[in-house]
Design an enzyme around this catalytic site. Structure first.
Site, PDB file in Angstrom:
ATOM      1  CB  SER A 124      -0.950  -0.040   1.191  1.00  0.00           C
ATOM      2  OG  SER A 124      -1.894   0.948   1.072  1.00  0.00           O
ATOM      3  CG  HIS A 125       0.544   3.611   3.487  1.00  0.00           C
ATOM      4  ND1 HIS A 125      -0.338   2.575   3.723  1.00  0.00           N
ATOM      5  CD2 HIS A 125       1.178   3.831   4.651  1.00  0.00           C
ATOM      6  CE1 HIS A 125      -0.247   2.201   4.991  1.00  0.00           C
ATOM      7  NE2 HIS A 125       0.667   2.948   5.577  1.00  0.00           N
ATOM      8  CG  ASP A 300      -2.528   4.100  -1.263  1.00  0.00           C
ATOM      9  OD1 ASP A 300      -3.324   4.074  -2.218  1.00  0.00           O
ATOM     10  OD2 ASP A 300      -2.544   3.255  -0.342  1.00  0.00           O
ATOM     11  CG  ASP A 302      -3.026  -0.209  -2.297  1.00  0.00           C
ATOM     12  OD1 ASP A 302      -2.756   0.922  -1.860  1.00  0.00           O
ATOM     13  OD2 ASP A 302      -3.749  -1.011  -1.674  1.00  0.00           O
ATOM     14  CG  ASP A 304      -6.166   1.255  -0.806  1.00  0.00           C
ATOM     15  OD1 ASP A 304      -5.146   1.984  -0.857  1.00  0.00           O
ATOM     16  OD2 ASP A 304      -6.280   0.309  -0.010  1.00  0.00           O
ATOM     17  NE  ARG A 305      -3.606   4.505   3.042  1.00  0.00           N
ATOM     18  CZ  ARG A 305      -3.020   4.687   4.208  1.00  0.00           C
ATOM     19  NH1 ARG A 305      -2.487   5.849   4.506  1.00  0.00           N
ATOM     20  NH2 ARG A 305      -2.950   3.706   5.073  1.00  0.00           N
ATOM     21  CE  LYS A 400      -7.403   2.587   2.383  1.00  0.00           C
ATOM     22  NZ  LYS A 400      -7.175   1.409   3.235  1.00  0.00           N
TER      23      LYS A 400
HETATM   24  C1  VG1 Z   1      -3.525   2.209   8.292  1.00  0.00           C
HETATM   25  C2  VG1 Z   1      -4.652   3.185   8.461  1.00  0.00           C
HETATM   26  C3  VG1 Z   1      -5.986   2.472   8.276  1.00  0.00           C
HETATM   27  C4  VG1 Z   1      -6.003   1.779   6.907  1.00  0.00           C
HETATM   28  C5  VG1 Z   1      -4.810   0.860   6.782  1.00  0.00           C
HETATM   29  C6  VG1 Z   1      -4.701   0.226   5.422  1.00  0.00           C
HETATM   30  O1  VG1 Z   1      -3.608   1.209   9.275  1.00  0.00           O
HETATM   31  O2  VG1 Z   1      -4.597   3.812   9.723  1.00  0.00           O
HETATM   32  O3  VG1 Z   1      -7.018   3.412   8.408  1.00  0.00           O
HETATM   33  O4  VG1 Z   1      -7.179   1.048   6.750  1.00  0.00           O
HETATM   34  O5  VG1 Z   1      -3.604   1.595   7.012  1.00  0.00           O
HETATM   35  O6  VG1 Z   1      -4.607   1.178   4.415  1.00  0.00           O
HETATM   36  P1  VG1 Z   1      -2.726   1.224  10.614  1.00  0.00           P
HETATM   37  O7  VG1 Z   1      -3.067  -0.048  11.318  1.00  0.00           O
HETATM   38  O8  VG1 Z   1      -1.304   1.356  10.172  1.00  0.00           O
HETATM   39  O9  VG1 Z   1      -3.132   2.465  11.356  1.00  0.00           O
HETATM   40  V1  VG1 Z   1      -3.727   0.832   3.028  1.00  0.00           V
HETATM   41  O10 VG1 Z   1      -4.063   2.005   1.923  1.00  0.00           O
HETATM   42  O11 VG1 Z   1      -2.158   0.845   3.732  1.00  0.00           O
HETATM   43  O12 VG1 Z   1      -4.127  -0.734   2.626  1.00  0.00           O
HETATM   44 CO    CO Z   2      -3.444   1.545   0.044  1.00  0.00          CO
END
Ligand code: VG1
Ligand code: CO
Length: 583
Positions: A124-125, A300, A302, A304-305, A400
């Protein structure tokens, strides 16, 4: 037909293969250890019911980060050996997380086949590259992330795994070329189909939004637009949708060619990491070069953000979901018959709550992570939901959706400006947000992240905050000593969620301090990091008085921030005098 054989390979368990908030995320160097990925994949197959493996169709793709191509070949060979009937791969192994969800739900193969799940390859990010992060997660038949019942089973399996199945002699499939490769194994035929990564997703978006009205907005010379994919997979969708379908200029796209290492950057759409976009939108401290566009957005890795920006203006994600919900019925055809309900994650600000109350909508507060929204959507209880972490989406899929959020904002802008395109002034992003605050009040909001903190220290800090909760008078005494102007804590607890659909209970979902005036402090440990611990502190304050909604948010929140840092003994436990990232 090309033949392959199946072999049982011996293996031993690895520690720490517990899926976090959104799958298993580790350094590439960890994933590259012999058998590491194999163990996790086999543990996943073993956690699924037999009919979701034998004879099934499974999607495998991701954000294209480093190690994805190797991982795809490994998963194909394991799927073949486990009796999967066919694997669907997006061209070049690319599919955004929302597109995977759309493909599971919508795509029908030439022979009528439908996918029952997907391996999504992304962290992801988190940054990518040989020394950065890789990740893998499994999504279910509804298109959403596996629920905790399944991820717990996967983890349990990783602890006892002794062997996995592999079709060692299956030739690598060329995933750069669209088409079907057919094989024959001990249990019958096995196909790998490489398909266009954008078609199904674009088709779905067209059923949700009025593309023509967005086209008109983008054609208006007064409306200027830009989009930054931060070198992630969003780029391929941005090109198709914003440029080819909606007529935006190519030059409005930034960093829209996916790269395995995201150009060495951090593919996280926020004011810290999306530097180039932030500068272009006139929001960087060093000022901007030239007149910023009216609208800017980023995604981000992937996709989704999303981050939504106006000219010299930042929309907080918590406000964004509230504003989309407040305008959806009028501005977005998909919602024209009304919203079934709305939902937010616990640390997300209560801006959405106020909209839900005003519009008399069902409302839900769930733990962090998109998997919790899925049940509500499957049960027809929720149309729009969001998280403060730049995640926004709806029940069109079960993830998302970064591009969806941009199209939602463009739809609202198109709707508000439909009679103004020939006039001399358009309604701007900032106008929409200010009007929203005037109607509903404003939730000042910020999040402090302390990244890569010593895991033991982070645990102690959290324990300290839980212990404090046993005596609110003591808590309030400490608060008054720090900032007498801050209101009092009236409730403090650890957030626990009971799923209204299946009754499952999720405990320890964040520590909350709720204040008399509606302010909140929330403390959580991240479940997506790959090294050490990340402490997240969420700070929120509600302001109803329209005369006081225009302050700088960091300034407005300074007293509460001071309380949060002192109350948690942040510096004593972590040695940190400042957070790594403020959003
Ligand atoms: C983070 C965010 C959460 C989001 C998750 C996955 O998780 O706070 O809101 O759903 O990333 O997003 P955490 O446990 O690090 O707070 V993504 O776009 O990284 O799949
Ligand atoms: Co993501």
């Amino acid at each position: 037909m090309v033949l392959f054989t199946v072999t049982w390979k011996e293996t031993t368990p690895f520690e720490g293969q517990k899926p976090g908030t959104s799958g298993l995320r580790k350094k590439v160097t960890v994933f590259k250890q012999p058998n590491y990925l194999h163990n996790f994949v086999q543990s996943t197959f073993n956690a699924l019911s037999a009919d979701k493996v034998k004879g099934a169709t499974i999607v495998v793709s991701g954000d294209g980060r480093y190690f994805s191509k190797d991982a795809i070949q490994i998963i194909i060979k394991m799927a073949a050996a486990n009796g999967v009937r066919r694997i669907w791969v997006g061209q070049n192994g690319l599919l955004s997380t929302p597109a995977v969800s759309a493909v599971i739900r919508e795509r029908v193969g030439a022979d009528g086949s439908k996918a029952t799940g997907a391996f999504i390859l992304t962290a992801s990010h988190n940054p990518g590259g040989p020394h950065e992060d890789f990740g893998i997660k499994y999504n279910m038949e509804n298109g959403g992330p596996a629920p905790e019942a399944i991820t717990d089973k996967i983890f349990a399996n990783t602890k006892i795994i002794k062997e996995y199945l592999l079709a060692e002699d299956l030739l690598d499939v060329d995933i750069s070329v669209i088409g079907v490769s057919s094989f024959d194994g001990p249990e019958g035929p096995f196909d790998v189909e490489v398909f266009d990564s954008t078609t199904d997703y674009v088709k779905l978006m067209k059923t949700i939004f009025d593309f023509e009205s967005i086209q008109k907005l983008l054609a208006c010379p007064k409306f200027t637009f830009c989009y930054d994919a931060l070198h992630g997979v969003a780029g391929i969708y941005a090109k198709r949708i914003f440029v080819e379908e909606l007529g935006a200029n190519e030059s409005s796209l930034m960093n829209c060619t996916p790269k395995e290492d995201f150009g060495g950057g951090h593919p996280d759409p926020n004011l810290t990491y999306a530097k180039e976009l932030v500068a272009r939108m006139g929001l960087s401290k060093s000022g901007s070069q030239g007149e910023p566009p009216e609208f800017g957005a980023a995604a981000d890795g992937d996709a989704d953000r999303n981050m939504i920006l106006g000219k010299r203006f930042f929309v907080t994600p918590s406000d964004s979901v509230a504003i989309i919900a407040a305008n959806a019925v009028e501005a977005i055809p998909y919602f024209s018959s009304g919203l079934k309900g709305v939902a937010r994650s616990m640390p997300t600000s209560a801006a959405l709550d106020v909209v839900a109350k005003n519009l008399n909508l069902k409302f839900f507060e769930v733990p962090t992570g998109w998997k919790f929204f899925g049940n509500l959507m499957d049960a027809g209880l929720c149309s729009i939901c969001g998280e403060e972490s730049f995640g926004t989406g709806s029940d069109h899929i079960r993830e998302k959706d970064g591009i969806w959020a941009v199209l939602a904002w463009l739809s609202i802008l198109a709707y508000r400006n439909k009679d103004k395109l020939d006039g001399d002034k358009l309604v701007t992003v900032e106008d929409i947000v200010l009007q929203h605050w005037a109607t509903y009040g404003r939730h000042y909001y910020t999040r402090y992240d302390y990244e890569n903190v010593d895991a033991g220290a982070a645990k102690e800090l959290m324990e300290h905050l839980v212990n404090l909760q046993s005596s609110l008078p003591d808590v309030n005494k400490i608060i008054k000593e720090i900032r007498p102007d801050v209101s009092s804590v009236v409730q403090a607890d650890e957030f626990e969620y009971k799923d209204p659909v299946d009754g499952s209970i999720s405990k320890h979902q964040g520590i909350r301090y709720l204040f008399e005036d509606g302010s909140r402090l929330v403390f959580r440990l991240s479940g997506t990091g790959s090294v050490g611990a990340t402490i997240r502190v969420y700070i929120e304050q509600y302001e109803k008085d329209p005369m006081k909604t225009g302050r700088d948010s960091q300034e407005a929140l300074a007293p509460l921030v001071a309380v949060a840092i002192k109350l948690s003994k942040m510096q004593e436990f972590t040695g940190r005098s400042a957070p790594t990232v403020i959003t």
